[in-house]
Design a protein around this motif. Structure first.
Motif: not given
Length: 202
Positions: A75-79
């Motif tokens: 998953e991406p490291h940021t939301v």
């Protein structure tokens, strides 16, 4: 390599994201807190990931977790959390739920399986809680709150950020500034609990 369960995939993704963000791995206790499980439950997941060849784990010593094989669908490291308007840290102000863009937050800061939104803070009634005019408040969606928690509350069609207290026959929304008076009401809707504050320096 054996297939991972959904939770094992989530744990591996969390470890990967946390390590990328902080340059060191999380502790077993930090993993347990993130997923709201016991330390033993977190260790059992780590041990399963070790047996399946995804992690290197040196007993139970702190920060010795090493990723051998990254998550298959990392998953991406940021939301990106939506900014939905303005909240008053002062007198309640009317705030419609308007999309005003997004703010990026490290995934490792957020609890798994929780929903979040952001609001821009206006006013200075919460300065003694470290919340300043112009801050961005990250809010965990929740219809309930415990005494002493800082909440976003809807009072008479206005949204405000205050500390929540349930009294005998009313709700007290307490400011953190001696120059402001509490708000008392029997008709308070909790929209969420304060998770964190983002502040930009110019």
């Amino acid at each position: 390599m054996k297939d991972l369960t959904q939770r094992q995939q989530e744990v591996l993704s969390f470890i990967s994201g946390f390590t990328a963000e902080h340059s060191y791995p999380p502790t077993i206790r930090e993993i347990a807190q993130h997923f709201s499980i016991s330390v033993k439950g977190a260790y059992d997941h780590l041990n399963a990931l070790k047996k399946k060849g995804f992690l290197r784990l040196e007993d139970k010593r702190s920060r010795t977790i090493g990723i051998i094989q990254p998550p298959r669908e990392e998953e991406p490291h940021t939301v990106c959390i939506p900014i939905l308007g303005t909240v008053a840290a002062g007198k309640p102000i009317l705030a419609e739920e308007n999309w005003e863009g997004t703010v990026e937050v490290p995934r490792s800061m957020l609890k798994a399986q929780k929903e979040y939104f952001a609001l821009q803070v206006r006013g200075d009634s919460m300065i003694e809680a470290g919340i300043l005019d112009g801050d961005t408040a990250i809010i965990e969606k929740s219809p309930i709150a415990h005494n002493g928690e800082i909440v976003v509350a809807l009072v008479d069609e206005a949204v405000t950020l205050k500390r929540f207290f349930k009294e005998a026959n009313r709700i007290r929304l307490q400011p953190e500034n001696p120059h402001f008076s509490p708000i008392y009401s029997q008709n308070v809707q909790i929209l969420g609990r304060l998770h964190s504050i983002i502040r930009y320096y110019h």
